[in-house]
Scaffold this motif. Structure first.
Motif, PDB file in Angstrom:
ATOM      1  N   TRP A 138       0.743  -1.102  -0.048  1.00 26.27           N
ATOM      2  CA  TRP A 138      -0.063  -0.117   0.179  1.00 26.27           C
ATOM      3  C   TRP A 138       0.954   1.382  -0.027  1.00 26.27           C
ATOM      4  O   TRP A 138       0.418   2.409  -0.290  1.00 26.27           O
ATOM      5  CB  TRP A 138      -0.847  -0.029   1.363  1.00 26.27           C
ATOM      6  CG  TRP A 138      -0.118  -0.270   2.307  1.00 26.27           C
ATOM      7  CD1 TRP A 138      -0.042  -1.185   3.160  1.00 26.27           C
ATOM      8  CD2 TRP A 138       0.518   0.849   3.311  1.00 26.27           C
ATOM      9  NE1 TRP A 138       0.857  -1.144   4.131  1.00 26.27           N
ATOM     10  CE2 TRP A 138       1.050   0.254   4.443  1.00 26.27           C
ATOM     11  CE3 TRP A 138       0.758   2.139   3.163  1.00 26.27           C
ATOM     12  CZ2 TRP A 138       1.893   0.868   5.239  1.00 26.27           C
ATOM     13  CZ3 TRP A 138       1.406   2.838   4.103  1.00 26.27           C
ATOM     14  CH2 TRP A 138       1.874   2.312   5.127  1.00 26.27           C
ATOM     15  N   GLU A 141       0.877   3.997  -2.933  1.00 23.97           N
ATOM     16  CA  GLU A 141       0.024   5.041  -2.954  1.00 23.97           C
ATOM     17  C   GLU A 141       0.354   6.214  -2.274  1.00 23.97           C
ATOM     18  O   GLU A 141      -0.101   7.413  -2.778  1.00 23.97           O
ATOM     19  CB  GLU A 141      -1.562   4.652  -2.714  1.00 23.97           C
ATOM     20  CG  GLU A 141      -2.077   3.458  -3.365  1.00 23.97           C
ATOM     21  CD  GLU A 141      -3.553   3.291  -2.902  1.00 23.97           C
ATOM     22  OE1 GLU A 141      -4.129   4.333  -2.443  1.00 23.97           O
ATOM     23  OE2 GLU A 141      -4.035   2.108  -3.355  1.00 23.97           O
ATOM     24  N   TYR A 142       1.251   6.243  -1.356  1.00 24.63           N
ATOM     25  CA  TYR A 142       1.606   7.319  -0.377  1.00 24.63           C
ATOM     26  C   TYR A 142       3.014   7.988  -0.957  1.00 24.63           C
ATOM     27  O   TYR A 142       3.169   9.001  -0.822  1.00 24.63           O
ATOM     28  CB  TYR A 142       1.703   6.911   1.181  1.00 24.63           C
ATOM     29  CG  TYR A 142       0.374   6.727   1.636  1.00 24.63           C
ATOM     30  CD1 TYR A 142      -0.242   7.789   2.409  1.00 24.63           C
ATOM     31  CD2 TYR A 142      -0.202   5.328   1.518  1.00 24.63           C
ATOM     32  CE1 TYR A 142      -1.426   7.383   3.024  1.00 24.63           C
ATOM     33  CE2 TYR A 142      -1.583   5.307   2.212  1.00 24.63           C
ATOM     34  CZ  TYR A 142      -2.002   6.215   2.780  1.00 24.63           C
ATOM     35  OH  TYR A 142      -3.230   5.942   3.532  1.00 24.63           O
ATOM     36  N   ASP A 224      -4.071  10.251   7.457  1.00 28.36           N
ATOM     37  CA  ASP A 224      -5.083   9.151   7.326  1.00 28.36           C
ATOM     38  C   ASP A 224      -4.993   8.193   8.417  1.00 28.36           C
ATOM     39  O   ASP A 224      -6.116   7.580   8.701  1.00 28.36           O
ATOM     40  CB  ASP A 224      -4.289   8.103   5.817  1.00 28.36           C
ATOM     41  CG  ASP A 224      -4.946   9.061   4.776  1.00 28.36           C
ATOM     42  OD1 ASP A 224      -5.663  10.185   4.590  1.00 28.36           O
ATOM     43  OD2 ASP A 224      -4.763   8.459   3.655  1.00 28.36           O
ATOM     44  N   ALA A 229      -8.637   6.699   7.926  1.00 25.80           N
ATOM     45  CA  ALA A 229      -8.902   6.534   6.375  1.00 25.80           C
ATOM     46  C   ALA A 229      -7.887   5.392   6.056  1.00 25.80           C
ATOM     47  O   ALA A 229      -8.229   4.552   5.296  1.00 25.80           O
ATOM     48  CB  ALA A 229      -8.664   7.701   5.600  1.00 25.80           C
ATOM     49  N   TRP A 230      -6.482   5.237   6.499  1.00 23.44           N
ATOM     50  CA  TRP A 230      -5.731   4.121   6.415  1.00 23.44           C
ATOM     51  C   TRP A 230      -6.473   2.627   6.810  1.00 23.44           C
ATOM     52  O   TRP A 230      -6.626   1.670   5.864  1.00 23.44           O
ATOM     53  CB  TRP A 230      -4.350   4.363   6.908  1.00 23.44           C
ATOM     54  CG  TRP A 230      -3.394   3.138   6.396  1.00 23.44           C
ATOM     55  CD1 TRP A 230      -2.601   3.362   5.412  1.00 23.44           C
ATOM     56  CD2 TRP A 230      -3.439   1.986   7.116  1.00 23.44           C
ATOM     57  NE1 TRP A 230      -1.816   1.969   5.511  1.00 23.44           N
ATOM     58  CE2 TRP A 230      -2.249   1.278   6.352  1.00 23.44           C
ATOM     59  CE3 TRP A 230      -3.823   1.387   8.048  1.00 23.44           C
ATOM     60  CZ2 TRP A 230      -1.915   0.047   6.540  1.00 23.44           C
ATOM     61  CZ3 TRP A 230      -3.535  -0.077   8.424  1.00 23.44           C
ATOM     62  CH2 TRP A 230      -2.595  -0.838   7.540  1.00 23.44           C
ATOM     63  N   ASP A 231      -6.939   2.725   7.919  1.00 24.56           N
ATOM     64  CA  ASP A 231      -7.530   1.675   8.640  1.00 24.56           C
ATOM     65  C   ASP A 231      -8.916   1.220   7.740  1.00 24.56           C
ATOM     66  O   ASP A 231      -9.198   0.073   7.628  1.00 24.56           O
ATOM     67  CB  ASP A 231      -8.081   1.952   9.985  1.00 24.56           C
ATOM     68  CG  ASP A 231      -6.595   1.652  10.775  1.00 24.56           C
ATOM     69  OD1 ASP A 231      -6.114   0.417  11.025  1.00 24.56           O
ATOM     70  OD2 ASP A 231      -5.852   2.611  11.253  1.00 24.56           O
ATOM     71  N   ASP A 232      -9.492   2.388   7.121  1.00 25.56           N
ATOM     72  CA  ASP A 232     -10.713   2.035   6.334  1.00 25.56           C
ATOM     73  C   ASP A 232     -10.547   1.121   5.226  1.00 25.56           C
ATOM     74  O   ASP A 232     -11.170   0.245   4.790  1.00 25.56           O
ATOM     75  CB  ASP A 232     -11.607   2.996   5.921  1.00 25.56           C
ATOM     76  CG  ASP A 232     -12.233   4.031   7.129  1.00 25.56           C
ATOM     77  OD1 ASP A 232     -12.493   2.987   8.203  1.00 25.56           O
ATOM     78  OD2 ASP A 232     -12.621   5.182   7.112  1.00 25.56           O
ATOM     79  N   ARG A 233      -9.264   1.243   4.620  1.00 18.05           N
ATOM     80  CA  ARG A 233      -8.844   0.739   3.412  1.00 18.05           C
ATOM     81  C   ARG A 233      -8.076  -0.436   3.514  1.00 18.05           C
ATOM     82  O   ARG A 233      -8.259  -1.439   2.879  1.00 18.05           O
ATOM     83  CB  ARG A 233      -8.209   1.625   2.680  1.00 18.05           C
ATOM     84  CG  ARG A 233      -8.984   2.741   1.978  1.00 18.05           C
ATOM     85  CD  ARG A 233      -8.152   3.876   0.935  1.00 18.05           C
ATOM     86  NE  ARG A 233      -8.087   2.860  -0.291  1.00 18.05           N
ATOM     87  CZ  ARG A 233      -7.099   3.410  -1.091  1.00 18.05           C
ATOM     88  NH1 ARG A 233      -6.361   4.092  -1.019  1.00 18.05           N
ATOM     89  NH2 ARG A 233      -6.905   2.350  -2.295  1.00 18.05           N
ATOM     90  N   PHE A 234      -7.153  -0.401   4.574  1.00 18.69           N
ATOM     91  CA  PHE A 234      -6.249  -1.369   4.530  1.00 18.69           C
ATOM     92  C   PHE A 234      -6.019  -2.076   5.969  1.00 18.69           C
ATOM     93  O   PHE A 234      -5.112  -2.968   6.247  1.00 18.69           O
ATOM     94  CB  PHE A 234      -4.668  -0.794   4.378  1.00 18.69           C
ATOM     95  CG  PHE A 234      -4.516  -0.083   3.156  1.00 18.69           C
ATOM     96  CD1 PHE A 234      -4.544  -0.714   1.798  1.00 18.69           C
ATOM     97  CD2 PHE A 234      -4.437   1.293   3.231  1.00 18.69           C
ATOM     98  CE1 PHE A 234      -4.461  -0.154   0.521  1.00 18.69           C
ATOM     99  CE2 PHE A 234      -4.307   2.017   1.861  1.00 18.69           C
ATOM    100  CZ  PHE A 234      -4.288   1.164   0.592  1.00 18.69           C
ATOM    101  N   ARG A 236      -7.468  -4.271   7.529  1.00 20.39           N
ATOM    102  CA  ARG A 236      -7.335  -5.796   7.438  1.00 20.39           C
ATOM    103  C   ARG A 236      -5.963  -6.316   7.709  1.00 20.39           C
ATOM    104  O   ARG A 236      -5.905  -7.438   8.122  1.00 20.39           O
ATOM    105  CB  ARG A 236      -8.094  -6.419   6.213  1.00 20.39           C
ATOM    106  CG  ARG A 236      -7.279  -6.239   4.905  1.00 20.39           C
ATOM    107  CD  ARG A 236      -7.997  -6.424   3.700  1.00 20.39           C
ATOM    108  NE  ARG A 236      -7.245  -6.367   2.388  1.00 20.39           N
ATOM    109  CZ  ARG A 236      -7.136  -5.179   2.021  1.00 20.39           C
ATOM    110  NH1 ARG A 236      -7.741  -4.143   2.455  1.00 20.39           N
ATOM    111  NH2 ARG A 236      -6.180  -5.109   1.105  1.00 20.39           N
TER     112      ARG A 236
END
Length: 254
Positions: A138, A141-142, A224, A229-234, A236
């Motif tokens: 991930w 993306e950053y 994020d 926001a980071w936890d929402d996407r990644f 898991r």
């Protein structure tokens, strides 16, 4: 010997403190040591501070950076000052040769790999990263500039395989969630670690990203993480026991 001659990153200037962040992960080490087979004498090229060096065999370590040689633990033999492209040993001097997370830093990777093959009468074991798979993490993306810089540095896996043996195996290496070797993918589930400048300083990739791009990446990640926001996407990944990304073990047999 100058850092410019030795490779693309100045470890004499930037490598102090490296060994605190970049330690041998025992699970990855088990893969490397198994690939060495029954070898009793091993040359470790680009040995750095001694990560992944087996302690139950006779090892000759070669490392051009004085700062890295100084960080080797006392129980390991001192490393010789030398470079991969010119190994001062006869043909077939060792049962096996190894190079861990270093081939991308050599000035002439092809010549260095030929030298490993030349001095080993058995396997040549390379732990490296596949540049084509770097964007599986991930972080791409950053810090796209970091991924682009790394992709330019890493030699193609097929090229490595063609130079280290007549029969070659290429194996993905799973990274455990609590990996203690602080390369970038080691923190796939611990994004907060990238906010620590000491962590980034131990990852040579950041040395090829300009200060503004690094600041943008860190600031965005911090925002994020704070916002969720980071936890929402990644998020898991925080519970995923291992990550198969770009880490590869290449084993060439004569």
């Amino acid at each position: 010997m100058t850092a410019t001659l030795a490779g693309d990153f100045d470890y004499d200037r930037h490598g102090r403190g490296y060994a605190r962040q970049r330690r041998t992960d025992p699970r990855i080490a088990a893969r490397v040591h198994a690939a060495l087979g029954q070898a009793r004498t091993v040359i470790n090229v680009g040995a750095g501070a001694g990560s992944y060096e087996p302690e139950d065999r006779h090892v000759v370590a070669v490392e051009p950076s004085a700062a890295m040689r100084a960080q080797r633990p006392r129980h390991l033999a001192p490393a010789l000052d030398g470079i991969a492209e010119r190994l001062p040993f006869d043909d077939d001097s060792f049962d096996a040769a190894m190079a861990t997370v270093t081939v991308h830093q050599w000035n002439d990777t092809e010549q260095g790999l030929r030298e490993l093959r030349r001095v080993s009468r058995g396997p040549v074991v390379i732990l490296t990263f596949d540049g084509d798979a770097l964007d599986l993490l991930w972080l791409a993306e950053y810090a796209p500039e970091l991924i682009a810089a790394e992709r330019r540095r890493y030699p193609p896996i097929d090229l490595i395989a063609s130079l280290v043996g007549g029969r070659t195996e290429v194996m993905p290496v799973a990274i455990p969630i609590d990996c203690v070797d602080g390369f970038t993918e080691a923190y796939y589930a611990r994004p907060e670690r990238f906010l620590d400048p000491q962590v980034r300083a131990s990852q040579s990739a950041w040395g090829f990203v300009d200060d503004d791009a690094e600041a943008r990446a860190v600031d965005r990640l911090r925002r994020d993480l704070d916002s969720g926001a980071w936890d929402d996407r990644f998020g898991r990944l925080r519970e995923q026991p291992e990550f198969v990304g770009s880490l590869r073990l290449v084993v060439g047999h004569p």
